[in-house]
Design an enzyme around this catalytic site. Structure first.
Site, PDB file in Angstrom:
ATOM      1  N   VAL A 122     -26.432 -18.239  17.898  1.00 25.86           N
ATOM      2  CA  VAL A 122     -27.370 -17.365  18.591  1.00 25.86           C
ATOM      3  C   VAL A 122     -28.800 -17.629  18.125  1.00 25.86           C
ATOM      4  O   VAL A 122     -29.643 -18.128  18.874  1.00 25.86           O
ATOM      5  CB  VAL A 122     -27.006 -15.872  18.379  1.00 25.86           C
ATOM      6  CG1 VAL A 122     -27.981 -14.979  19.135  1.00 25.86           C
ATOM      7  CG2 VAL A 122     -25.571 -15.593  18.811  1.00 25.86           C
ATOM      8  N   CYS A 123     -29.061 -17.300  16.878  1.00 24.89           N
ATOM      9  CA  CYS A 123     -30.435 -17.327  16.369  1.00 24.89           C
ATOM     10  C   CYS A 123     -30.928 -18.716  16.001  1.00 24.89           C
ATOM     11  O   CYS A 123     -32.129 -18.904  15.767  1.00 24.89           O
ATOM     12  CB  CYS A 123     -30.554 -16.395  15.167  1.00 24.89           C
ATOM     13  SG  CYS A 123     -30.088 -14.695  15.559  1.00 24.89           S
TER      14      CYS A 123
END
Length: 219
Positions: A122-123
């Site tokens: 995700v990040c």
């Protein structure tokens, strides 16, 4: 015609002045659910990367997500290395969508960026794919990143590599910045970081120096 070799490094190798480092969401809440890497190894590798970048004076961005309201403080292993540096807190999962972070990227002015953080899928995927699409050259320190499962981490790394990102490791990052043991001005820095956070390699350095005074490059 035969190719003529020259004693020059590849342009794709990292050095202290040809890139910026972005460390993303090394925070308690994110670490609690990270299962692809043991927490003590994650913290160790994060420290290795942070100390390497700080020691070699690599321009570095430290960013968190919802630090006060949800995710908690950034690892001390990182903030201690960059004492006094402001953390850029975000609401966006994708760091590349945060205007303050992008202002800092543009202020630093490097077209090569190295990323590490939580979670990989995700990040890290978000800013890596975004930076690649905008023409940046991107590296990811895969063993200083982690995810909620090995599957999630590995698929994220594969996705980024397929898009053009270059995977590296934490110890590789340190040694690539040094690259030549004859560079006396950073020799003690490099071996000192390796001795403390370089695992078995660091033990080997300690043993060699303690038992028979060995050193690389005549240092």
């Amino acid at each position: 015609m035969p190719i003529t070799a020259t004693p020059t490094p590849a342009k794709t190798l990292l050095d202290p002045v040809n890139h910026a480092l972005v460390l993303i969401d090394f925070q308690s809440q994110m670490a609690f659910a990270t299962k692809s890497i043991a927490p003590e190894l994650l913290r160790n590798n994060a420290a290795l990367v942070a100390r390497s970048a700080a020691g070699f004076k690599v321009p570095t961005i430290l960013t968190t997500v919802a630090e006060k309201s949800f995710s908690g403080p950034m690892f001390e292993e990182i903030t201690d290395a960059f004492a006094g540096q402001a953390l850029l807190d975000r609401t966006s999962m994708n760091t590349w969508e945060d205007a303050a972070v992008i202002d800092e990227v543009n202020s630093i002015g490097k077209d090569r960026i190295v990323f590490a953080g939580l979670w990989t899928s995700v990040c890290i995927v978000g800013p890596v794919l975004s930076a690649l699409e905008q023409g940046f050259e991107v590296y990811v320190i895969t063993d200083a990143s982690g995810d909620i499962s090995v599957e999630a981490h590995e698929r994220a790394v594969e996705r980024m590599v397929q898009a053009g990102a270059k995977p590296i490791t934490a110890l590789q990052y340190l040694l690539e910045l040094q690259r030549d043991w004859a560079r006396a001005e950073t020799y003690d820095l490099t071996t000192g970081i390796a001795r403390k956070w370089g695992g078995a390699y660091g033990l080997g350095i300690t043993y060699a120096k303690s038992m028979f005074g060995a050193s690389e490059g005549g240092n």
